[in-house]
Design an enzyme around this catalytic site. Structure first.
Site, PDB file in Angstrom:
ATOM      1  N   VAL A 103      -1.558  -6.205  -5.731  1.00 39.47           N
ATOM      2  CA  VAL A 103      -2.360  -7.389  -5.361  1.00 39.47           C
ATOM      3  C   VAL A 103      -2.496  -8.351  -6.544  1.00 39.47           C
ATOM      4  CG1 VAL A 103      -3.665  -6.096  -3.613  1.00 39.47           C
ATOM      5  CG2 VAL A 103      -4.516  -6.154  -5.962  1.00 39.47           C
ATOM      6  N   HIS A 119      -0.982  -5.326   0.876  1.00 37.24           N
ATOM      7  CA  HIS A 119      -2.413  -5.084   0.661  1.00 37.24           C
ATOM      8  C   HIS A 119      -3.176  -6.315   0.206  1.00 37.24           C
ATOM      9  CE1 HIS A 119      -1.157  -0.626  -0.036  1.00 37.24           C
ATOM     10  NE2 HIS A 119      -1.189  -0.947   1.250  1.00 37.24           N
ATOM     11  N   CYS A 149     -18.847 -23.723   3.735  1.00 36.92           N
ATOM     12  CA  CYS A 149     -19.662 -23.630   4.963  1.00 36.92           C
ATOM     13  C   CYS A 149     -20.946 -22.846   4.709  1.00 36.92           C
ATOM     14  CB  CYS A 149     -18.838 -22.961   6.087  1.00 36.92           C
ATOM     15  SG  CYS A 149     -18.667 -21.171   5.881  1.00 36.92           S
ATOM     16  N   GLY A 186       7.259   2.639  -9.164  1.00 31.11           N
ATOM     17  CA  GLY A 186       5.877   2.563  -9.629  1.00 31.11           C
ATOM     18  C   GLY A 186       4.818   2.845  -8.595  1.00 31.11           C
ATOM     19  N   VAL A 213       7.349   7.456 -13.617  1.00 32.38           N
ATOM     20  CA  VAL A 213       7.191   8.313 -14.820  1.00 32.38           C
ATOM     21  C   VAL A 213       6.765   9.715 -14.408  1.00 32.38           C
ATOM     22  CG1 VAL A 213       6.726   6.398 -16.407  1.00 32.38           C
ATOM     23  CG2 VAL A 213       4.829   7.463 -15.169  1.00 32.38           C
TER      24      VAL A 213
HETATM   25  C1  BV8 Z   1      -4.859   1.542   7.635  1.00 32.53           C
HETATM   26  C2  BV8 Z   1      -6.031  -2.950  -1.988  1.00 32.53           C
HETATM   27  C3  BV8 Z   1      -5.381   1.564   9.937  1.00 32.53           C
HETATM   28  C4  BV8 Z   1      -7.315  -2.552  -2.605  1.00 32.53           C
HETATM   29  C5  BV8 Z   1      -5.101  -0.855  -1.308  1.00 32.53           C
HETATM   30  C6  BV8 Z   1      -1.644   7.463   7.754  1.00 32.53           C
HETATM   31  C7  BV8 Z   1      -1.307   6.279   8.392  1.00 32.53           C
HETATM   32  C8  BV8 Z   1      -2.112   5.152   8.267  1.00 32.53           C
HETATM   33  C9  BV8 Z   1      -3.276   5.193   7.474  1.00 32.53           C
HETATM   34  C10 BV8 Z   1      -3.605   6.352   6.836  1.00 32.53           C
HETATM   35  C11 BV8 Z   1      -2.804   7.485   6.971  1.00 32.53           C
HETATM   36  N1  BV8 Z   1      -3.376   8.466   6.221  1.00 32.53           N
HETATM   37  C12 BV8 Z   1      -4.489   7.991   5.627  1.00 32.53           C
HETATM   38  C13 BV8 Z   1      -4.678   6.723   5.990  1.00 32.53           C
HETATM   39  C14 BV8 Z   1      -5.792   5.899   5.572  1.00 32.53           C
HETATM   40  C15 BV8 Z   1      -5.529   5.111   4.297  1.00 32.53           C
HETATM   41  C16 BV8 Z   1      -4.788   5.878   3.256  1.00 32.53           C
HETATM   42  O1  BV8 Z   1      -3.584   5.722   3.097  1.00 32.53           O
HETATM   43  N2  BV8 Z   1      -5.501   6.695   2.505  1.00 32.53           N
HETATM   44  C17 BV8 Z   1      -4.864   7.447   1.439  1.00 32.53           C
HETATM   45  C18 BV8 Z   1      -5.770   7.476   0.235  1.00 32.53           C
HETATM   46  C19 BV8 Z   1      -4.565   8.823   1.972  1.00 32.53           C
HETATM   47  N3  BV8 Z   1      -4.817   3.891   4.607  1.00 32.53           N
HETATM   48  C20 BV8 Z   1      -5.512   2.812   4.964  1.00 32.53           C
HETATM   49  O2  BV8 Z   1      -6.720   2.796   5.093  1.00 32.53           O
HETATM   50  C21 BV8 Z   1      -4.719   1.565   5.246  1.00 32.53           C
HETATM   51  N4  BV8 Z   1      -5.172   0.980   6.472  1.00 32.53           N
HETATM   52  O3  BV8 Z   1      -4.135   2.473   7.752  1.00 32.53           O
HETATM   53  O4  BV8 Z   1      -5.516   0.957   8.675  1.00 32.53           O
HETATM   54  C22 BV8 Z   1      -5.944   0.596  10.900  1.00 32.53           C
HETATM   55  C23 BV8 Z   1      -5.123   0.083  11.899  1.00 32.53           C
HETATM   56  C24 BV8 Z   1      -5.658  -0.813  12.809  1.00 32.53           C
HETATM   57  C25 BV8 Z   1      -7.007  -1.229  12.693  1.00 32.53           C
HETATM   58  C26 BV8 Z   1      -7.804  -0.735  11.656  1.00 32.53           C
HETATM   59  C27 BV8 Z   1      -7.273   0.184  10.753  1.00 32.53           C
HETATM   60  C28 BV8 Z   1      -4.989   0.501   4.189  1.00 32.53           C
HETATM   61  C29 BV8 Z   1      -4.464   0.963   2.853  1.00 32.53           C
HETATM   62  C30 BV8 Z   1      -4.596  -0.198   1.857  1.00 32.53           C
HETATM   63  C31 BV8 Z   1      -5.687   0.099   0.873  1.00 32.53           C
HETATM   64  N5  BV8 Z   1      -5.719  -0.940  -0.157  1.00 32.53           N
HETATM   65  N6  BV8 Z   1      -5.108  -1.846  -2.154  1.00 32.53           N
HETATM   66  C32 BV8 Z   1      -7.297  -2.831  -4.067  1.00 32.53           C
HETATM   67  O5  BV8 Z   1      -6.221  -2.783  -4.698  1.00 32.53           O
HETATM   68  O6  BV8 Z   1      -8.401  -3.074  -4.591  1.00 32.53           O
HETATM   69  S1  BV8 Z   1      -4.191   0.504  -1.704  1.00 32.53           S
HETATM   70  C33 BV8 Z   1      -4.132   0.721  -3.381  1.00 32.53           C
HETATM   71  O7  BV8 Z   1      -3.369   1.910  -3.588  1.00 32.53           O
HETATM   72  C34 BV8 Z   1      -3.387  -0.338  -4.192  1.00 32.53           C
HETATM   73  O8  BV8 Z   1      -2.852  -1.387  -3.438  1.00 32.53           O
HETATM   74  C35 BV8 Z   1      -2.216   0.451  -4.773  1.00 32.53           C
HETATM   75  O9  BV8 Z   1      -1.116  -0.293  -4.992  1.00 32.53           O
HETATM   76  C36 BV8 Z   1      -2.044   1.430  -3.688  1.00 32.53           C
HETATM   77  C37 BV8 Z   1      -1.118   2.572  -3.815  1.00 32.53           C
HETATM   78  O10 BV8 Z   1      -1.256   3.149  -5.031  1.00 32.53           O
HETATM   79  P1  BV8 Z   1      -0.054   2.963  -6.078  1.00 32.53           P
HETATM   80  O11 BV8 Z   1       0.391   1.549  -6.106  1.00 32.53           O
HETATM   81  O12 BV8 Z   1       0.966   3.983  -5.805  1.00 32.53           O
HETATM   82  O13 BV8 Z   1      -0.837   3.209  -7.390  1.00 32.53           O
HETATM   83  P2  BV8 Z   1      -1.286   4.631  -7.947  1.00 32.53           P
HETATM   84  O14 BV8 Z   1      -2.278   4.372  -9.013  1.00 32.53           O
HETATM   85  O15 BV8 Z   1      -1.620   5.566  -6.834  1.00 32.53           O
HETATM   86  O16 BV8 Z   1       0.063   5.201  -8.594  1.00 32.53           O
HETATM   87  C38 BV8 Z   1       0.671   4.522  -9.660  1.00 32.53           C
HETATM   88  C39 BV8 Z   1       2.053   5.113  -9.801  1.00 32.53           C
HETATM   89  O17 BV8 Z   1       2.730   4.436 -10.842  1.00 32.53           O
HETATM   90  C40 BV8 Z   1       2.036   6.589 -10.174  1.00 32.53           C
HETATM   91  O18 BV8 Z   1       2.984   7.273  -9.396  1.00 32.53           O
HETATM   92  C41 BV8 Z   1       2.469   6.567 -11.645  1.00 32.53           C
HETATM   93  O19 BV8 Z   1       3.202   7.726 -12.006  1.00 32.53           O
HETATM   94  C42 BV8 Z   1       3.375   5.379 -11.677  1.00 32.53           C
HETATM   95  N7  BV8 Z   1       3.536   4.747 -12.983  1.00 32.53           N
HETATM   96  C43 BV8 Z   1       2.627   4.612 -13.976  1.00 32.53           C
HETATM   97  N8  BV8 Z   1       3.174   3.917 -14.985  1.00 32.53           N
HETATM   98  C44 BV8 Z   1       4.436   3.586 -14.609  1.00 32.53           C
HETATM   99  C45 BV8 Z   1       4.670   4.121 -13.330  1.00 32.53           C
HETATM  100  N9  BV8 Z   1       5.842   3.967 -12.672  1.00 32.53           N
HETATM  101  C46 BV8 Z   1       6.812   3.277 -13.311  1.00 32.53           C
HETATM  102  N10 BV8 Z   1       6.663   2.726 -14.533  1.00 32.53           N
HETATM  103  C47 BV8 Z   1       5.502   2.858 -15.212  1.00 32.53           C
HETATM  104  N11 BV8 Z   1       5.370   2.323 -16.434  1.00 32.53           N
END
Ligand code: BV8
Length: 241
Positions: A103, A119, A149, A186, A213
């Site tokens: 984002v 997202h 508003c 990432g 990583v």
């Molecule tokens: C929804 C905005 C339904 C907020 C974010 C199955 C199907 C559908 C939904 C679900 C499901 N199971 C569970 C759910 C619910 C939920 C969900 O997924 N929960 C998870 C925790 C299990 N999903 C939802 O609620 C979604 N909505 O399904 O709605 C619906 C339908 C109709 C009507 C109503 C509802 C909405 C999900 C969106 C949430 N919002 N972001 C904000 O950012 O403030 S998600 C948030 O996590 C961020 O956007 C982030 O990008 C995202 C994913 O995380 P990553 O990007 O992977 O980041 P993370 O820190 O986890 O990992 C970083 C990675 O980088 C690591 O692997 C690390 O090793 C690596 N790394 C580190 N350094 C480096 C690197 N890689 C390369 N180079 C480096 N240098």
């Protein structure tokens, strides 16, 4: 699959889909989502609890202070070589779609044009009353901000439990179905439905190159290239020319 094999797949590819997560912004100095608590003030909060409509309902000031903190961080950073390579690849392949969970707007600032933001975007806000979105690329003097508003504005971000932007997943899945390769960089692949692009590609026998990583739940089935995206992507790019 090794670097050379991944490069061979990309060299032969005409249609590419890229899925990115917070890790590609790490080398720009932004914390990844799960450690987006930052230091000090935010260390006692869990992003998974703040990025919800319930948290905003309960304490809009707190949630706005967290997002304002992240907006300010995003303003202070710049795209890194990983973002820049992805942006140049729009002209390298016949068809390329970037699907990002991020984002922070860094892909767009690096020059990527064909981007699906699953997202939302920290630089956009939305009127709670009318639903109208506004782009706000300079810091807010005070938060929560209000619409002309009179209604409070919210971050134009998809919170947990909220639906993704209309058509975003359909467009992303449609492009993946036609792709010759899905490159994932990432992301922990823990958030759905974004992460579902990977099993969707694997089920269809589409090669998945993964840049991270650390391993994810899918790394045994992908072509896993270990390393920071800011180094791995330029290295891959150098093998394509
Ligand atoms: C929804 C905005 C339904 C907020 C974010 C199955 C199907 C559908 C939904 C679900 C499901 N199971 C569970 C759910 C619910 C939920 C969900 O997924 N929960 C998870 C925790 C299990 N999903 C939802 O609620 C979604 N909505 O399904 O709605 C619906 C339908 C109709 C009507 C109503 C509802 C909405 C999900 C969106 C949430 N919002 N972001 C904000 O950012 O403030 S998600 C948030 O996590 C961020 O956007 C982030 O990008 C995202 C994913 O995380 P990553 O990007 O992977 O980041 P993370 O820190 O986890 O990992 C970083 C990675 O980088 C690591 O692997 C690390 O090793 C690596 N790394 C580190 N350094 C480096 C690197 N890689 C390369 N180079 C480096 N240098």
């Amino acid at each position: 699959m090794s670097f050379d094999e991944a490069a061979k797949v990309l060299k032969e590819a005409k249609k590419v889909v890229i899925l990115t997560g917070a890790g590609v912004s790490k080398e720009s100095g932004l914390d990844t989502f799960r450690d987006a608590k930052g230091d000090g003030l935010w260390s006692q909060y869990n992003p998974m609890e703040l990025a919800t409509p319930q948290a905003f309902q309960r304490d809009p000031d707190l949630v706005w202070r967290w997002y304002n903190f992240r907006r300010d961080k995003a303003f202070e950073t710049s795209p890194n070589p990983g973002h820049e390579v992805i942006a140049t690849w729009e002209n390298k392949f016949e068809k390329l779609l970037l699907v990002t969970q991020n984002v922070d707007g860094l892909h767009q600032r690096a020059g990527s044009k064909k981007v699906v933001c699953l997202h939302g975007n920290l630089l956009q806000v939305r009127c709670l009353k009318s639903g109208k979105t506004l782009t706000k690329e300079e810091p807010f003097e005070s938060v929560p901000p209000y619409c002309q508003c009179g209604s409070m504005l919210r971050p134009d971000i998809v919170w947990f439990g909220e639906a993704l932007p209309e058509g975003a997943m359909e467009k992303s899945l449609g492009a993946t179905l036609e792709a010759d390769v899905l490159l994932v960089a990432g992301t922990s692949l823990q958030v759905y439905p974004a992460a579902s692009l990977v099993p969707y590609a694997l089920q269809r026998g589409i090669p998945v190159i993964e840049v991270n990583v650390e391993q994810s739940d899918f790394s045994s089935k992908t072509c896993f290239l270990s390393g920071p995206s800011g180094e791995v992507l330029p290295k891959l790019d150098s093998l394509l020319s």
